[in-house]
Design a protein around this motif. Structure first.
Motif, PDB file in Angstrom:
ATOM      1  N   GLN A   9      74.912  68.808  75.262  1.00 30.77           N
ATOM      2  CA  GLN A   9      75.000  69.680  74.094  1.00 30.77           C
ATOM      3  C   GLN A   9      74.659  68.924  72.813  1.00 30.77           C
ATOM      4  N   VAL A  10      75.114  67.671  72.718  1.00 36.41           N
ATOM      5  CA  VAL A  10      74.793  66.851  71.553  1.00 36.41           C
ATOM      6  C   VAL A  10      73.293  66.602  71.471  1.00 36.41           C
ATOM      7  N   GLU A  11      72.686  66.269  72.590  1.00 29.46           N
ATOM      8  CA  GLU A  11      71.249  66.027  72.610  1.00 29.46           C
ATOM      9  C   GLU A  11      70.462  67.288  72.262  1.00 29.46           C
ATOM     10  N   GLU A  12      70.921  68.429  72.791  1.00 27.44           N
ATOM     11  CA  GLU A  12      70.243  69.694  72.484  1.00 27.44           C
ATOM     12  C   GLU A  12      70.354  70.024  71.004  1.00 27.44           C
ATOM     13  N   SER A  13      71.531  69.778  70.414  1.00 27.62           N
ATOM     14  CA  SER A  13      71.721  70.033  68.986  1.00 27.62           C
ATOM     15  C   SER A  13      70.825  69.128  68.140  1.00 27.62           C
ATOM     16  N   LEU A  14      70.727  67.844  68.524  1.00 27.15           N
ATOM     17  CA  LEU A  14      69.881  66.906  67.792  1.00 27.15           C
ATOM     18  C   LEU A  14      68.418  67.324  67.853  1.00 27.15           C
ATOM     19  N   ILE A  15      67.963  67.734  69.041  1.00 25.91           N
ATOM     20  CA  ILE A  15      66.573  68.156  69.201  1.00 25.91           C
ATOM     21  C   ILE A  15      66.281  69.388  68.358  1.00 25.91           C
ATOM     22  N   SER A  16      67.214  70.337  68.344  1.00 29.65           N
ATOM     23  CA  SER A  16      67.007  71.551  67.556  1.00 29.65           C
ATOM     24  C   SER A  16      66.934  71.237  66.068  1.00 29.65           C
ATOM     25  N   HIS A  17      67.762  70.273  65.605  1.00 32.49           N
ATOM     26  CA  HIS A  17      67.718  69.871  64.202  1.00 32.49           C
ATOM     27  C   HIS A  17      66.392  69.189  63.870  1.00 32.49           C
ATOM     28  N   LEU A  18      65.895  68.360  64.779  1.00 28.20           N
ATOM     29  CA  LEU A  18      64.612  67.690  64.551  1.00 28.20           C
ATOM     30  C   LEU A  18      63.464  68.693  64.516  1.00 28.20           C
ATOM     31  N   ILE A  19      63.535  69.704  65.384  1.00 30.02           N
ATOM     32  CA  ILE A  19      62.500  70.740  65.386  1.00 30.02           C
ATOM     33  C   ILE A  19      62.528  71.526  64.079  1.00 30.02           C
ATOM     34  N   GLU A  20      63.730  71.851  63.617  1.00 29.98           N
ATOM     35  CA  GLU A  20      63.837  72.577  62.345  1.00 29.98           C
ATOM     36  C   GLU A  20      63.340  71.721  61.186  1.00 29.98           C
ATOM     37  N   LEU A  21      63.671  70.416  61.196  1.00 29.21           N
ATOM     38  CA  LEU A  21      63.209  69.520  60.141  1.00 29.21           C
ATOM     39  C   LEU A  21      61.686  69.456  60.117  1.00 29.21           C
ATOM     40  N   ARG A  22      61.085  69.361  61.296  1.00 23.99           N
ATOM     41  CA  ARG A  22      59.622  69.337  61.368  1.00 23.99           C
ATOM     42  C   ARG A  22      59.041  70.626  60.794  1.00 23.99           C
ATOM     43  N   SER A  23      59.664  71.747  61.114  1.00 23.40           N
ATOM     44  CA  SER A  23      59.191  73.035  60.603  1.00 23.40           C
ATOM     45  C   SER A  23      59.285  73.093  59.087  1.00 23.40           C
ATOM     46  N   ARG A  24      60.384  72.584  58.521  1.00 18.64           N
ATOM     47  CA  ARG A  24      60.558  72.593  57.064  1.00 18.64           C
ATOM     48  C   ARG A  24      59.528  71.686  56.388  1.00 18.64           C
ATOM     49  N   ILE A  25      59.261  70.538  56.982  1.00 17.87           N
ATOM     50  CA  ILE A  25      58.268  69.613  56.415  1.00 17.87           C
ATOM     51  C   ILE A  25      56.873  70.230  56.456  1.00 17.87           C
ATOM     52  N   ILE A  26      56.540  70.867  57.566  1.00 23.16           N
ATOM     53  CA  ILE A  26      55.220  71.500  57.690  1.00 23.16           C
ATOM     54  C   ILE A  26      55.051  72.595  56.642  1.00 23.16           C
ATOM     55  N   ARG A  27      56.083  73.395  56.428  1.00 23.98           N
ATOM     56  CA  ARG A  27      56.002  74.457  55.417  1.00 23.98           C
ATOM     57  C   ARG A  27      55.817  73.870  54.019  1.00 23.98           C
ATOM     58  N   SER A  28      56.499  72.774  53.744  1.00 24.78           N
ATOM     59  CA  SER A  28      56.360  72.137  52.436  1.00 24.78           C
ATOM     60  C   SER A  28      54.946  71.601  52.240  1.00 24.78           C
ATOM     61  N   VAL A  29      54.424  70.943  53.269  1.00 26.00           N
ATOM     62  CA  VAL A  29      53.062  70.403  53.179  1.00 26.00           C
ATOM     63  C   VAL A  29      52.045  71.527  53.031  1.00 26.00           C
ATOM     64  N   LEU A  30      52.256  72.629  53.735  1.00 25.98           N
ATOM     65  CA  LEU A  30      51.349  73.769  53.622  1.00 25.98           C
ATOM     66  C   LEU A  30      51.371  74.358  52.212  1.00 25.98           C
ATOM     67  N   ALA A  31      52.546  74.415  51.609  1.00 24.05           N
ATOM     68  CA  ALA A  31      52.635  74.935  50.241  1.00 24.05           C
ATOM     69  C   ALA A  31      51.827  74.071  49.279  1.00 24.05           C
ATOM     70  N   VAL A  32      51.943  72.755  49.421  1.00 22.14           N
ATOM     71  CA  VAL A  32      51.169  71.843  48.574  1.00 22.14           C
ATOM     72  C   VAL A  32      49.676  72.011  48.843  1.00 22.14           C
ATOM     73  N   ALA A  33      49.303  72.119  50.127  1.00 22.23           N
ATOM     74  CA  ALA A  33      47.894  72.240  50.488  1.00 22.23           C
ATOM     75  C   ALA A  33      47.295  73.537  49.956  1.00 22.23           C
ATOM     76  N   VAL A  34      48.039  74.641  50.050  1.00 22.77           N
ATOM     77  CA  VAL A  34      47.531  75.924  49.560  1.00 22.77           C
ATOM     78  C   VAL A  34      47.306  75.876  48.059  1.00 22.77           C
ATOM     79  N   LEU A  35      48.243  75.296  47.333  1.00 17.36           N
ATOM     80  CA  LEU A  35      48.088  75.177  45.884  1.00 17.36           C
ATOM     81  C   LEU A  35      46.918  74.255  45.527  1.00 17.36           C
ATOM     82  N   PHE A  36      46.761  73.179  46.290  1.00 18.25           N
ATOM     83  CA  PHE A  36      45.648  72.269  46.026  1.00 18.25           C
ATOM     84  C   PHE A  36      44.306  72.983  46.208  1.00 18.25           C
TER      85      PHE A  36
END
Length: 251
Positions: A9-36
């Motif tokens: 359960q701990v490992e599954e929770s960690l993986i889910s948090h890492l997946i969400e973090l990756r998703s948040r980073i990708i959205r942030s980078v996309l926002a910068v790229a679209v504005l650029f």
């Protein structure tokens, strides 16, 4: 629950948090790229507007120059990239907030929301203050003290570096109220101690202004006075937002 069942359960929770973090980073980078991409066709116009406070005060026939072959092409692109990052900051901060907010206590959320919004608005205000008030005053002084026989011709890349440094200096200095509230919230300082330190704050504001601004007195005053007023605003905000007794019990 046994240790054997807790570990997956701990490992599954960690993986889910890492997946969400990756998703948040990708959205942030996309926002910068679209504005650029959206700003890219206007890169030369953007640089012209940025250079206007200096060009306005140059002697008749004065202009900026490029000392490197690639500067006319890459310098406006650099400005566009920085501007895209700054304009995308609300999206980036929202993604950060959406990632960390589930783990915060209720009183931490109540305090963090206005601080995050205020931090963005104050940074933008500091940049606008530097562009519309400080830069014209500074360039008026710098062009006026140019020695006889010296023609002032500034390289476009050096000018961009100077202006971006000025923007970030003023943007960060305008974050004083946010810093004051955070210091009070974590218990490092109290409102009473901040009030008693006012004479020292005045000295620090003028010392910081002397280091961060061009050498003319007007530019230094234009930074030192707002910094002190923002310090007073931070004291007021800390008194209103930070409530004694906030702790983990209100989670």
């Amino acid at each position: 629950m046994s240790a054997e069942t807790e570990q997956p359960q701990v490992e599954e929770s960690l993986i889910s948090h890492l997946i969400e973090l990756r998703s948040r980073i990708i959205r942030s980078v996309l926002a910068v790229a679209v504005l650029f991409v959206a700003l890219f066709p206007f890169r030369e116009w953007l640089y012209t507007e940025l250079a206007e406070p200096l060009v306005r005060h140059l002697p008749h026939g004065g202009h900026l120059i490029a000392t490197e072959v690639s500067s006319p092409f890459f310098t406006p692109i650099k400005l566009t990239a920085v501007l895209a990052l700054v304009l995308a900051m609300p999206v980036v901060i929202y993604q950060f907030w959406a990632f960390v907010s589930p783990g915060l206590y209720r009183h931490e959320k109540r305090l963090a929301r206005p601080l995050l919004v205020s931090a963005v608005l104050l940074f933008y205000t500091g940049c606008a203050f530097a562009y519309f008030l400080v830069m014209p005053a500074a360039f008026r002084f710098l062009t006026a003290v140019t020695p006889q026989g010296v023609e002032m011709m500034t390289d476009i890349n050096h000018y961009l570096s100077f202006v971006l440094t000025l923007f970030f200096a003023f943007g960060l200095c305008f974050e004083v109220p946010v810093a004051v509230v955070i210091l009070v919230a974590i218990g490092l300082l109290s409102v009473d101690k901040l009030r008693k330190s006012r004479p020292y704050v005045v000295v620090v504001c003028f010392a910081a202004a002397a280091v961060l601004t061009p050498p003319d007195v007007m530019s230094q005053v234009l930074l030192a006075v707002p910094m002190y007023l923002l310090f007073e605003a931070g004291i007021l905000a800390a008194k209103l937002l930070v409530r004694p007794g906030d702790d983990a019990s209100d989670a």
